[in-house]
Write a protein that holds these residues in place. Structure first.
Motif, PDB file in Angstrom:
ATOM      1  N   LYS A 121       0.822  -1.214   0.000  1.00  0.00           N
ATOM      2  CA  LYS A 121       0.000   0.000   0.000  1.00  0.00           C
ATOM      3  C   LYS A 121       0.853   1.260   0.000  1.00  0.00           C
ATOM      4  O   LYS A 121       0.570   2.217  -0.737  1.00  0.00           O
ATOM      5  CB  LYS A 121      -0.923  -0.002   1.217  1.00  0.00           C
ATOM      6  CG  LYS A 121      -1.779   1.261   1.338  1.00  0.00           C
ATOM      7  CD  LYS A 121      -2.651   1.206   2.587  1.00  0.00           C
ATOM      8  CE  LYS A 121      -3.461   2.485   2.744  1.00  0.00           C
ATOM      9  NZ  LYS A 121      -4.290   2.464   3.987  1.00  0.00           N
ATOM     10  N   ASN A 122       1.899   1.298   0.837  1.00  0.00           N
ATOM     11  CA  ASN A 122       2.652   2.525   1.052  1.00  0.00           C
ATOM     12  C   ASN A 122       3.918   2.646   0.222  1.00  0.00           C
ATOM     13  O   ASN A 122       4.481   3.740   0.109  1.00  0.00           O
ATOM     14  CB  ASN A 122       3.023   2.652   2.539  1.00  0.00           C
ATOM     15  CG  ASN A 122       1.805   2.787   3.432  1.00  0.00           C
ATOM     16  OD1 ASN A 122       0.939   3.614   3.185  1.00  0.00           O
ATOM     17  ND2 ASN A 122       1.739   1.970   4.476  1.00  0.00           N
ATOM     18  N   VAL A 123       4.370   1.541  -0.343  1.00  0.00           N
ATOM     19  CA  VAL A 123       5.619   1.583  -1.091  1.00  0.00           C
ATOM     20  C   VAL A 123       5.430   1.172  -2.551  1.00  0.00           C
ATOM     21  O   VAL A 123       5.729   1.933  -3.472  1.00  0.00           O
ATOM     22  CB  VAL A 123       6.687   0.668  -0.428  1.00  0.00           C
ATOM     23  CG1 VAL A 123       7.967   0.687  -1.253  1.00  0.00           C
ATOM     24  CG2 VAL A 123       6.962   1.115   1.005  1.00  0.00           C
ATOM     25  N   ILE A 124       4.950  -0.043  -2.759  1.00  0.00           N
ATOM     26  CA  ILE A 124       4.892  -0.590  -4.121  1.00  0.00           C
ATOM     27  C   ILE A 124       3.828   0.096  -4.966  1.00  0.00           C
ATOM     28  O   ILE A 124       4.091   0.497  -6.113  1.00  0.00           O
ATOM     29  CB  ILE A 124       4.665  -2.111  -4.073  1.00  0.00           C
ATOM     30  CG1 ILE A 124       5.869  -2.793  -3.382  1.00  0.00           C
ATOM     31  CG2 ILE A 124       4.478  -2.667  -5.483  1.00  0.00           C
ATOM     32  CD1 ILE A 124       5.720  -4.289  -3.225  1.00  0.00           C
ATOM     33  N   ASP A 125       2.607   0.243  -4.445  1.00  0.00           N
ATOM     34  CA  ASP A 125       1.534   0.865  -5.225  1.00  0.00           C
ATOM     35  C   ASP A 125       1.873   2.286  -5.678  1.00  0.00           C
ATOM     36  O   ASP A 125       1.652   2.628  -6.854  1.00  0.00           O
ATOM     37  CB  ASP A 125       0.231   0.851  -4.426  1.00  0.00           C
ATOM     38  CG  ASP A 125      -0.478  -0.495  -4.511  1.00  0.00           C
ATOM     39  OD1 ASP A 125      -0.065  -1.322  -5.348  1.00  0.00           O
ATOM     40  OD2 ASP A 125      -1.429  -0.728  -3.745  1.00  0.00           O
ATOM     41  N   PRO A 126       2.382   3.156  -4.784  1.00  0.00           N
ATOM     42  CA  PRO A 126       2.732   4.508  -5.250  1.00  0.00           C
ATOM     43  C   PRO A 126       3.767   4.513  -6.363  1.00  0.00           C
ATOM     44  O   PRO A 126       3.713   5.354  -7.270  1.00  0.00           O
ATOM     45  CB  PRO A 126       3.280   5.176  -3.982  1.00  0.00           C
ATOM     46  CG  PRO A 126       2.651   4.438  -2.848  1.00  0.00           C
ATOM     47  CD  PRO A 126       2.564   3.018  -3.322  1.00  0.00           C
ATOM     48  N   LEU A 127       4.702   3.575  -6.304  1.00  0.00           N
ATOM     49  CA  LEU A 127       5.755   3.540  -7.322  1.00  0.00           C
ATOM     50  C   LEU A 127       5.228   3.139  -8.690  1.00  0.00           C
ATOM     51  O   LEU A 127       5.802   3.498  -9.718  1.00  0.00           O
ATOM     52  CB  LEU A 127       6.860   2.573  -6.895  1.00  0.00           C
ATOM     53  CG  LEU A 127       7.749   3.034  -5.745  1.00  0.00           C
ATOM     54  CD1 LEU A 127       8.736   1.945  -5.365  1.00  0.00           C
ATOM     55  CD2 LEU A 127       8.482   4.316  -6.107  1.00  0.00           C
ATOM     56  N   ARG A 128       4.133   2.383  -8.713  1.00  0.00           N
ATOM     57  CA  ARG A 128       3.567   1.959  -9.998  1.00  0.00           C
ATOM     58  C   ARG A 128       3.135   3.144 -10.847  1.00  0.00           C
ATOM     59  O   ARG A 128       3.114   3.069 -12.079  1.00  0.00           O
ATOM     60  CB  ARG A 128       2.377   1.031  -9.743  1.00  0.00           C
ATOM     61  CG  ARG A 128       2.755  -0.343  -9.214  1.00  0.00           C
ATOM     62  CD  ARG A 128       1.535  -1.162  -8.881  1.00  0.00           C
ATOM     63  NE  ARG A 128       1.898  -2.498  -8.398  1.00  0.00           N
ATOM     64  CZ  ARG A 128       1.047  -3.348  -7.833  1.00  0.00           C
ATOM     65  NH1 ARG A 128      -0.229  -3.002  -7.707  1.00  0.00           N
ATOM     66  NH2 ARG A 128       1.454  -4.529  -7.418  1.00  0.00           N
ATOM     67  N   PHE A 129       2.777   4.245 -10.198  1.00  0.00           N
ATOM     68  CA  PHE A 129       2.277   5.413 -10.914  1.00  0.00           C
ATOM     69  C   PHE A 129       3.355   6.481 -11.080  1.00  0.00           C
ATOM     70  O   PHE A 129       3.073   7.572 -11.564  1.00  0.00           O
ATOM     71  CB  PHE A 129       1.064   5.992 -10.180  1.00  0.00           C
ATOM     72  CG  PHE A 129      -0.068   5.014 -10.029  1.00  0.00           C
ATOM     73  CD1 PHE A 129      -0.910   4.729 -11.096  1.00  0.00           C
ATOM     74  CD2 PHE A 129      -0.265   4.348  -8.833  1.00  0.00           C
ATOM     75  CE1 PHE A 129      -1.939   3.813 -10.968  1.00  0.00           C
ATOM     76  CE2 PHE A 129      -1.304   3.421  -8.695  1.00  0.00           C
ATOM     77  CZ  PHE A 129      -2.139   3.157  -9.765  1.00  0.00           C
ATOM     78  N   SER A 130       4.587   6.167 -10.648  1.00  0.00           N
ATOM     79  CA  SER A 130       5.685   7.117 -10.792  1.00  0.00           C
ATOM     80  C   SER A 130       6.381   6.915 -12.132  1.00  0.00           C
ATOM     81  O   SER A 130       6.419   5.811 -12.666  1.00  0.00           O
ATOM     82  CB  SER A 130       6.701   6.923  -9.662  1.00  0.00           C
ATOM     83  OG  SER A 130       6.100   7.138  -8.398  1.00  0.00           O
ATOM     84  N   SER A 131       6.918   7.982 -12.659  1.00  0.00           N
ATOM     85  CA  SER A 131       7.638   7.887 -13.921  1.00  0.00           C
ATOM     86  C   SER A 131       9.031   7.300 -13.692  1.00  0.00           C
ATOM     87  O   SER A 131       9.610   7.436 -12.611  1.00  0.00           O
ATOM     88  CB  SER A 131       7.763   9.270 -14.573  1.00  0.00           C
ATOM     89  OG  SER A 131       8.437  10.160 -13.703  1.00  0.00           O
ATOM     90  N   MET A 132       9.557   6.646 -14.716  1.00  0.00           N
ATOM     91  CA  MET A 132      10.887   6.052 -14.639  1.00  0.00           C
ATOM     92  C   MET A 132      11.937   7.109 -14.968  1.00  0.00           C
ATOM     93  O   MET A 132      11.791   7.879 -15.910  1.00  0.00           O
ATOM     94  CB  MET A 132      11.001   4.889 -15.614  1.00  0.00           C
ATOM     95  CG  MET A 132      12.321   4.147 -15.532  1.00  0.00           C
ATOM     96  SD  MET A 132      12.499   3.216 -13.992  1.00  0.00           S
ATOM     97  CE  MET A 132      11.354   1.838 -14.315  1.00  0.00           C
ATOM     98  N   ARG A 158       3.203   8.173   1.682  1.00  0.00           N
ATOM     99  CA  ARG A 158       1.872   8.687   1.979  1.00  0.00           C
ATOM    100  C   ARG A 158       1.736   9.108   3.432  1.00  0.00           C
ATOM    101  O   ARG A 158       0.870   9.907   3.800  1.00  0.00           O
ATOM    102  CB  ARG A 158       0.812   7.634   1.647  1.00  0.00           C
ATOM    103  CG  ARG A 158       0.687   7.307   0.166  1.00  0.00           C
ATOM    104  CD  ARG A 158      -0.316   6.193  -0.059  1.00  0.00           C
ATOM    105  NE  ARG A 158      -0.456   5.890  -1.481  1.00  0.00           N
ATOM    106  CZ  ARG A 158      -1.230   4.916  -1.959  1.00  0.00           C
ATOM    107  NH1 ARG A 158      -1.902   4.138  -1.131  1.00  0.00           N
ATOM    108  NH2 ARG A 158      -1.307   4.714  -3.264  1.00  0.00           N
ATOM    109  N   ASN A 159       2.599   8.558   4.273  1.00  0.00           N
ATOM    110  CA  ASN A 159       2.488   8.826   5.704  1.00  0.00           C
ATOM    111  C   ASN A 159       3.179  10.112   6.125  1.00  0.00           C
ATOM    112  O   ASN A 159       2.769  10.772   7.073  1.00  0.00           O
ATOM    113  CB  ASN A 159       3.083   7.669   6.518  1.00  0.00           C
ATOM    114  CG  ASN A 159       2.302   6.382   6.325  1.00  0.00           C
ATOM    115  OD1 ASN A 159       1.093   6.412   6.130  1.00  0.00           O
ATOM    116  ND2 ASN A 159       3.009   5.258   6.377  1.00  0.00           N
ATOM    117  N   SER A 160       4.245  10.493   5.418  1.00  0.00           N
ATOM    118  CA  SER A 160       5.013  11.674   5.811  1.00  0.00           C
ATOM    119  C   SER A 160       5.815  12.176   4.630  1.00  0.00           C
ATOM    120  O   SER A 160       6.458  11.410   3.941  1.00  0.00           O
ATOM    121  CB  SER A 160       5.931  11.361   6.990  1.00  0.00           C
ATOM    122  OG  SER A 160       6.819  12.432   7.238  1.00  0.00           O
ATOM    123  N   ASN A 161       5.815  13.506   4.439  1.00  0.00           N
ATOM    124  CA  ASN A 161       6.600  14.093   3.356  1.00  0.00           C
ATOM    125  C   ASN A 161       8.096  14.079   3.661  1.00  0.00           C
ATOM    126  O   ASN A 161       8.906  14.414   2.806  1.00  0.00           O
ATOM    127  CB  ASN A 161       6.144  15.537   3.093  1.00  0.00           C
ATOM    128  CG  ASN A 161       4.843  15.589   2.334  1.00  0.00           C
ATOM    129  OD1 ASN A 161       4.454  14.613   1.685  1.00  0.00           O
ATOM    130  ND2 ASN A 161       4.151  16.706   2.401  1.00  0.00           N
TER     131      ASN A 161
END
Length: 209
Positions: free
Chosen positions: A174-185, A202-205
């Motif tokens: 939820k906090n690591v892998i999923d966000p990276l899927r939508f990040s650009s390479m 998602r938990n802290s900037n």
């Protein structure tokens, strides 16, 4: 505009930066090297102490059987052979060759393929290398030194995650892998040697992945 001497080394956060270090190290790339190599502020002491680790990681990477046919790896491997021929490389050769063992090799169906030489990787050395890359990329992306202790940085593989309990696995997804899927390479050169993704937690900037 801040000059190099106005900055602190991004690795120790103690000494003034007097030089620049490449992230990842340029020895991983064959010549001609990409024009967009990343360099970050470093002090002489930190820069110099990483040289042997850079060579070690380069050597174990290009000696991998699964990338032997890669044209970039073949070009870098020629450098590895030459470095092994130098008298000064005795300790570096010993650190790898002393771990070589011959073991049985099987394909995915369990068919015996014969005996294959294998070497063990110094995981502490590998972790230190990866932490350095992470700290360097953090500076490059956010234009500030990593604000926490480097021991807080977590480095793990997919195999590591599979050994976690279900709750921890779901948290990482939820906090690591999923966000990276939508990040650009992001790629150095054509990306065939090095590329990466990053994302704020998602938990802290204050944290990123």
């Amino acid at each position: 505009m801040r000059t190099l001497n106005d900055k602190f080394c991004i690795f120790c956060n103690k000494r003034k930066a007097t030089t620049k270090d490449h992230i990842p190290p340029k020895c991983l790339f064959p010549k001609p090297r990409p024009s967009n190599l990343i360099s970050v502020p470093s002090c002489e002491k930190c820069n110099n102490q990483y040289g042997k680790d850079d060579e070690y990681i380069r050597n174990i990477l290009v000696m991998r059987k699964d990338i032997y046919d890669n044209k970039n790896a073949q070009q870098v491997f020629e450098k590895v052979v030459k470095s092994f021929q130098r008298d000064k490389s005795f300790a570096l050769k010993k650190s790898i060759l002393n771990t070589v063992k011959v073991s049985r090799s099987f394909n995915k169906s369990g068919l015996f393929l014969g005996y294959t030489p294998r070497y063990e990787v110094d995981n502490d050395r590998l972790r230190n290398f990866l932490v350095r890359i992470i700290v360097g990329l953090y500076y490059y992306q956010f234009e500030r030194n990593y604000p926490h202790n480097h021991s807080d940085i977590k480095v793990f593989t997919i195999d590591d995650i599979s050994n976690f309990d279900i709750k921890d696995q779901m948290d990482i997804i939820k906090n690591v892998i999923d966000p990276l899927r939508f990040s650009s390479m992001n790629s150095i050169g054509d990306g065939s040697v090095f590329s990466y993704k990053f994302q704020f937690s998602r938990n802290s900037n204050d944290y990123s992945v």
